[in-house]
Design a protein around this motif. Structure first.
Motif, mmCIF file in Angstrom:
data_model
loop_
_atom_site.group_PDB
_atom_site.id
_atom_site.type_symbol
_atom_site.label_atom_id
_atom_site.label_comp_id
_atom_site.label_asym_id
_atom_site.label_seq_id
_atom_site.Cartn_x
_atom_site.Cartn_y
_atom_site.Cartn_z
ATOM 1 N N TYR A 245 9.210 3.968 -5.881
ATOM 2 C CA TYR A 245 8.204 4.881 -5.329
ATOM 3 C C TYR A 245 8.804 6.253 -5.025
ATOM 4 O O TYR A 245 8.191 7.292 -5.304
ATOM 5 C CB TYR A 245 7.613 4.279 -4.061
ATOM 6 C CG TYR A 245 6.565 5.145 -3.391
ATOM 7 C CD1 TYR A 245 5.378 5.450 -4.036
ATOM 8 C CD2 TYR A 245 6.780 5.659 -2.112
ATOM 9 C CE1 TYR A 245 4.403 6.237 -3.426
ATOM 10 C CE2 TYR A 245 5.814 6.451 -1.492
ATOM 11 C CZ TYR A 245 4.636 6.740 -2.158
ATOM 12 O OH TYR A 245 3.695 7.518 -1.554
ATOM 13 N N ARG A 249 7.432 9.838 -6.618
ATOM 14 C CA ARG A 249 6.997 10.951 -5.773
ATOM 15 C C ARG A 249 7.881 12.178 -5.935
ATOM 16 O O ARG A 249 7.400 13.325 -5.877
ATOM 17 C CB ARG A 249 6.973 10.494 -4.315
ATOM 18 C CG ARG A 249 5.852 9.523 -3.991
ATOM 19 C CD ARG A 249 4.466 10.178 -4.120
ATOM 20 N NE ARG A 249 4.354 11.326 -3.259
ATOM 21 C CZ ARG A 249 3.984 11.280 -1.988
ATOM 22 N NH1 ARG A 249 3.666 10.101 -1.439
ATOM 23 N NH2 ARG A 249 3.890 12.365 -1.256
ATOM 24 N N GLU A 317 5.550 7.110 4.597
ATOM 25 C CA GLU A 317 5.508 6.983 3.146
ATOM 26 C C GLU A 317 6.450 5.891 2.626
ATOM 27 O O GLU A 317 6.155 5.233 1.623
ATOM 28 C CB GLU A 317 5.879 8.325 2.490
ATOM 29 C CG GLU A 317 4.877 9.439 2.732
ATOM 30 C CD GLU A 317 3.643 9.309 1.857
ATOM 31 O OE1 GLU A 317 3.600 8.377 1.020
ATOM 32 O OE2 GLU A 317 2.729 10.129 2.000
ATOM 33 N N THR A 393 -3.006 2.174 5.266
ATOM 34 C CA THR A 393 -3.654 3.170 4.407
ATOM 35 C C THR A 393 -2.626 3.853 3.514
ATOM 36 O O THR A 393 -2.856 4.054 2.310
ATOM 37 C CB THR A 393 -4.397 4.218 5.257
ATOM 38 O OG1 THR A 393 -5.451 3.572 5.984
ATOM 39 C CG2 THR A 393 -4.998 5.303 4.370
ATOM 40 N N ALA A 394 -1.469 4.206 4.094
ATOM 41 C CA ALA A 394 -0.400 4.825 3.308
ATOM 42 C C ALA A 394 0.120 3.854 2.251
ATOM 43 O O ALA A 394 0.399 4.243 1.107
ATOM 44 C CB ALA A 394 0.737 5.262 4.229
ATOM 45 N N GLN A 396 -1.580 1.484 0.894
ATOM 46 C CA GLN A 396 -2.626 1.343 -0.113
ATOM 47 C C GLN A 396 -2.559 2.479 -1.136
ATOM 48 O O GLN A 396 -2.795 2.272 -2.328
ATOM 49 C CB GLN A 396 -4.005 1.320 0.555
ATOM 50 C CG GLN A 396 -5.156 1.018 -0.401
ATOM 51 C CD GLN A 396 -5.076 -0.388 -0.961
ATOM 52 O OE1 GLN A 396 -4.996 -1.360 -0.216
ATOM 53 N NE2 GLN A 396 -5.099 -0.503 -2.286
ATOM 54 N N HIS A 397 -2.217 3.674 -0.665
ATOM 55 C CA HIS A 397 -2.053 4.798 -1.589
ATOM 56 C C HIS A 397 -0.950 4.503 -2.602
ATOM 57 O O HIS A 397 -1.072 4.835 -3.788
ATOM 58 C CB HIS A 397 -1.727 6.077 -0.814
ATOM 59 C CG HIS A 397 -2.881 6.610 -0.027
ATOM 60 N ND1 HIS A 397 -2.742 7.491 1.028
ATOM 61 C CD2 HIS A 397 -4.214 6.377 -0.136
ATOM 62 C CE1 HIS A 397 -3.924 7.772 1.523
ATOM 63 N NE2 HIS A 397 -4.838 7.114 0.841
ATOM 64 N N GLN A 398 0.131 3.886 -2.130
ATOM 65 C CA GLN A 398 1.201 3.478 -3.045
ATOM 66 C C GLN A 398 0.665 2.500 -4.086
ATOM 67 O O GLN A 398 0.923 2.636 -5.288
ATOM 68 C CB GLN A 398 2.330 2.800 -2.276
ATOM 69 C CG GLN A 398 3.336 3.713 -1.634
ATOM 70 C CD GLN A 398 4.622 2.964 -1.310
ATOM 71 O OE1 GLN A 398 5.174 2.275 -2.162
ATOM 72 N NE2 GLN A 398 5.096 3.113 -0.086
ATOM 73 N N ASN A 400 -2.342 1.995 -5.145
ATOM 74 C CA ASN A 400 -3.260 2.637 -6.095
ATOM 75 C C ASN A 400 -2.486 3.440 -7.139
ATOM 76 O O ASN A 400 -2.843 3.453 -8.322
ATOM 77 C CB ASN A 400 -4.228 3.550 -5.354
ATOM 78 C CG ASN A 400 -5.157 2.778 -4.427
ATOM 79 O OD1 ASN A 400 -5.310 1.560 -4.557
ATOM 80 N ND2 ASN A 400 -5.773 3.474 -3.491
ATOM 81 N N MET A 401 -1.415 4.102 -6.696
ATOM 82 C CA MET A 401 -0.609 4.898 -7.617
ATOM 83 C C MET A 401 0.057 4.019 -8.668
ATOM 84 O O MET A 401 0.069 4.345 -9.865
ATOM 85 C CB MET A 401 0.453 5.674 -6.834
ATOM 86 C CG MET A 401 1.308 6.595 -7.683
ATOM 87 S SD MET A 401 2.887 6.969 -6.885
ATOM 88 C CE MET A 401 3.719 5.388 -7.078
ATOM 89 N N ARG A 411 -5.642 -3.791 -9.195
ATOM 90 C CA ARG A 411 -5.597 -3.210 -7.855
ATOM 91 C C ARG A 411 -5.475 -4.307 -6.804
ATOM 92 O O ARG A 411 -6.063 -5.385 -6.936
ATOM 93 C CB ARG A 411 -6.847 -2.373 -7.583
ATOM 94 C CG ARG A 411 -6.921 -1.116 -8.439
ATOM 95 C CD ARG A 411 -7.951 -0.133 -7.936
ATOM 96 N NE ARG A 411 -8.017 1.029 -8.798
ATOM 97 C CZ ARG A 411 -7.194 2.074 -8.726
ATOM 98 N NH1 ARG A 411 -6.256 2.083 -7.789
ATOM 99 N NH2 ARG A 411 -7.314 3.083 -9.553
#
Length: 429
Positions: A245, A249, A317, A393-394, A396-398, A400-401, A411
């Motif tokens: 990750y 990023r 993150e 939530t953070a 989950q962003h990972q 999704n990416m 997903r």
């Protein structure tokens, strides 16, 4: 794909542990307070009656006072008596409360030593607690070295065993196949593990991530100076780890796609000799291979780290989570509570040592005093915290990416209560 988890773990695992860790603790504490209050109130009434011997003094014979004077004297004495009785009542009430607290603590200690507590019963049922840890995870290494958990659970006959693993991915896989019961590791690994239908529950997270805890290294004599120079280069990292990750990023920050580099999927021990031999152009690594005293013997220089990539969002993150098997969460809530408490104690001790070391360096003008201020603030805070909506939530962003990059097949929902325990319990007495 989630069907196997549904079969093995009832829906609402998170809610079950919430009731066990939070509601039960809160209700029992309320009942105990009401009981103490009632006992103290009864003690006050009894003692007040026992000591209520004040009477209005009779004037000495031979001294004749007028009715007005006698009335004034009685009023003064009644006022004085009321004040005294008020003070006595307050004192007796406070004393009664303290007496009941001491009595309650005495009975609690006797109950704990007698082995009749839920914790004792759960420890006897489990018999052996198997903990896994990755190299360089400070809290678990301190917990293991100091034997904090063993000391607390030894009276109940529970054996604690420790096993080291190369990566968080391997740890969570070991949870899924029953090799270990509890572990800690990067949050990114849990996304790939969830996508692979592994069985585990996220139960807590570390409050802070070390800003230099991960880095992108290049050989000392490499012409690569910035992340932008990595285009077309061979980069080694552990697939499905937080390093994965961090690399994605870092590339995005300078306008590069993941497809712009050649990924070389290797564990850190596998990557080290190739990096030394110059067979890879860069290496994305974490503690203990980052720029720390432990890594001082390793080659390479850093071109980016968590601080330069994420700024003050590094802890959000690139989180470190703690994981448990569903059975530990569901059937051994008091034991899980003790584990998390001792992990937190180990983390608090580690932060204190880090602060003391930083103070010594600051006195010798070797580090910026602002670093000491940050460590002083953090030393008063918890080492680990409950999982909250913001952290998920953070994460989950990972997730999704990684799906958008086709690195996971579908997903995943990290907020699924089967995988993530959200509770307001602080794990402290």
């Amino acid at each position: 794909m989630i069907s196997r988890l549904i079969d093995r773990v009832p829906r609402g695992t998170g809610h079950n542990i919430l009731r066990s860790l939070s509601s039960a603790t809160r209700i029992s504490a309320t009942y105990r307070f009401v009981g103490l209050f009632c006992i103290a109130l009864v003690l006050v009434l009894v003692l007040s009656l026992a000591f209520d011997s004040h009477a209005v003094a009779t004037p000495a014979s031979g001294n004749v006072l007028s009715p007005l004077v006698i009335s004034q004297v009685n009023q003064v004495k009644l006022s004085k008596d009321s004040t005294i009785r008020l003070l006595e009542t307050v004192g007796l009430f406070v004393g009664g409360i303290l007496f009941c607290v001491v009595l309650d603590r005495w009975f609690s200690n006797r109950s704990a030593h007698s082995g009749n507590t839920p914790l004792a019963e759960q420890a006897r049922r489990l018999k052996q607690l198997k903990i896994g840890y990755p190299e360089g995870m400070t809290n678990l290494e301190v917990l293991r070295a100091q034997g904090l958990l063993e000391s607390r659970l030894r009276p109940f006959g529970l054996i604690v065993t420790w096993t080291s693993f190369l990566s968080a991915s391997a740890l969570i896989e070991a949870l899924s196949n029953g090799t270990i019961d509890f572990c800690g590791g990067g949050g990114t690994a849990s996304i790939f593990s969830q996508a692979a239908d592994h069985v585990f529950v996220r139960v807590a997270k570390e409050k802070y991530t070390a800003p230099k805890g991960q880095a992108i290294l290049v050989p000392e004599d490499s012409p690569i100076q910035t992340v932008a120079d990595l285009k077309g280069k061979k980069i080694a990292f552990d697939k499905g780890s937080s390093a994965h990750y961090v690399l994605v990023r870092a590339l995005a920050k300078v306008g590069l796609e993941f497809s712009d580099i050649e990924p070389i999927y290797l564990t850190q021990p596998q990557a080290l000799p190739l990096f030394r031999a110059g067979e890879v152009d860069a290496w994305v690594i974490w503690v203990p291979y980052t720029t720390t005293q432990v890594r001082s013997a390793y080659p390479g220089r850093s071109i980016a780290d968590l601080e330069s990539i994420f700024g003050d969002k590094a802890s959000l993150e690139v989180p470190t989570y703690y994981y448990a098997i569903p059975e530990l969460v569901r059937d051994y809530p008091d034991l899980l509570k003790v584990i998390l408490e001792e992990v937190n104690e180990a983390g608090a001790w580690a932060k204190k040592q880090e602060l003391e070391a930083a103070v010594r360096l600051a006195e010798q003008h070797e580090i910026d005093p602002s670093i000491v201020e940050i460590l002083q603030r953090r030393s008063a805070e918890r080492a680990i915290i409950p999982i909250d909506d913001q952290s998920l939530t953070a994460l989950q962003h990972q997730a999704n990416m990684f799906k958008d990059l086709d690195l996971i097949p579908e997903r995943v929902n990290v907020k699924d209560g089967t995988y993530s325990l959200q509770t307001k319990q602080n794990w402290t007495y």
